[in-house]
Design a protein around this motif. Structure first.
Motif, mmCIF file in Angstrom:
data_model
loop_
_atom_site.group_PDB
_atom_site.id
_atom_site.type_symbol
_atom_site.label_atom_id
_atom_site.label_comp_id
_atom_site.label_asym_id
_atom_site.label_seq_id
_atom_site.Cartn_x
_atom_site.Cartn_y
_atom_site.Cartn_z
ATOM 1 N N GLY A 52 50.995 28.499 48.929
ATOM 2 C CA GLY A 52 51.551 28.409 48.494
ATOM 3 C C GLY A 52 52.671 28.888 50.073
ATOM 4 O O GLY A 52 53.790 28.717 50.054
ATOM 5 N N PHE A 53 51.740 29.514 50.987
ATOM 6 C CA PHE A 53 52.539 30.054 51.792
ATOM 7 C C PHE A 53 52.973 28.640 53.043
ATOM 8 O O PHE A 53 54.287 28.222 53.975
ATOM 9 C CB PHE A 53 52.247 30.902 52.753
ATOM 10 N N ILE A 54 52.056 27.825 52.862
ATOM 11 C CA ILE A 54 52.366 26.622 53.891
ATOM 12 C C ILE A 54 53.216 25.548 53.155
ATOM 13 O O ILE A 54 53.844 24.809 53.644
ATOM 14 C CB ILE A 54 50.589 25.595 53.474
ATOM 15 N N ALA A 55 53.183 25.608 51.732
ATOM 16 C CA ALA A 55 54.281 24.526 50.834
ATOM 17 C C ALA A 55 55.683 25.344 50.946
ATOM 18 O O ALA A 55 56.998 25.006 51.273
ATOM 19 C CB ALA A 55 53.848 24.883 49.254
ATOM 20 N N ILE A 56 55.799 26.680 51.354
ATOM 21 C CA ILE A 56 57.674 27.209 51.943
ATOM 22 C C ILE A 56 57.365 26.651 52.953
ATOM 23 O O ILE A 56 58.647 26.176 53.071
ATOM 24 C CB ILE A 56 56.887 28.330 51.668
ATOM 25 N N ALA A 64 60.218 26.324 44.613
ATOM 26 C CA ALA A 64 60.057 27.120 43.310
ATOM 27 C C ALA A 64 58.841 27.097 43.607
ATOM 28 O O ALA A 64 58.731 28.635 42.524
ATOM 29 C CB ALA A 64 61.208 25.910 42.481
ATOM 30 N N LEU A 65 58.225 26.010 42.381
ATOM 31 C CA LEU A 65 56.652 25.998 42.681
ATOM 32 C C LEU A 65 56.238 27.057 43.365
ATOM 33 O O LEU A 65 55.130 27.910 43.277
ATOM 34 C CB LEU A 65 56.226 25.271 42.386
ATOM 35 N N ALA A 66 56.168 26.857 44.572
ATOM 36 C CA ALA A 66 55.435 27.745 45.728
ATOM 37 C C ALA A 66 55.600 29.203 45.532
ATOM 38 O O ALA A 66 55.423 29.954 45.459
ATOM 39 C CB ALA A 66 55.700 27.349 47.440
ATOM 40 N N VAL A 67 57.012 29.860 45.344
ATOM 41 C CA VAL A 67 57.948 30.735 45.417
ATOM 42 C C VAL A 67 56.552 32.141 43.838
ATOM 43 O O VAL A 67 56.678 32.875 44.280
ATOM 44 C CB VAL A 67 58.647 31.365 45.902
ATOM 45 N N MET A 68 57.379 30.652 42.800
ATOM 46 C CA MET A 68 56.221 31.438 41.794
ATOM 47 C C MET A 68 54.748 30.929 42.304
ATOM 48 O O MET A 68 54.869 32.531 41.229
ATOM 49 C CB MET A 68 56.540 30.590 40.427
#
Length: 93
Positions: A52-56, A64-68
């Motif tokens: 998730g942090f890599i995607a952000i 949106a998906l990474a934060v969720m």
């Protein structure tokens, strides 16, 4: 163009995995050793947060998906830690 990649999807999938797996372990629907189950749950939470942090921080990725996924991972991590702490309250010595 910004779009979702495999990082966002895997992060979301790994963030949802721990809660049903934990309930399946608690009610003996899955018969595995508890240490292996706790390891798999912890590993999926950690990998979900990392993905998730890599995607952000990736420039070509929607967030949106990474934060969720990060929110769900933190919530399931807190829930998992709370259950582990409550399980230790009944033991003595």
């Amino acid at each position: 163009m910004r779009e979702f990649s495999w990082l966002s999807y895997w992060s979301l999938l790994l963030s949802i995995f721990p809660i049903p797996f934990l309930f399946a372990m608690m009610y003996a629907l899955i018969r595995i050793h508890p240490y292996l189950g706790f390891f798999l749950i912890s590993l999926s939470i950690i990998l979900s947060l990392v993905f998730g942090f890599i995607a952000i921080f990736k420039d070509t990725e929607k967030n949106a998906l990474a934060v969720m996924a990060i929110i769900i991972s933190f919530g399931s991590g807190v829930f998992f830690a709370f259950l582990l702490m409550m399980a230790q309250m009944g033991t003595t010595g």
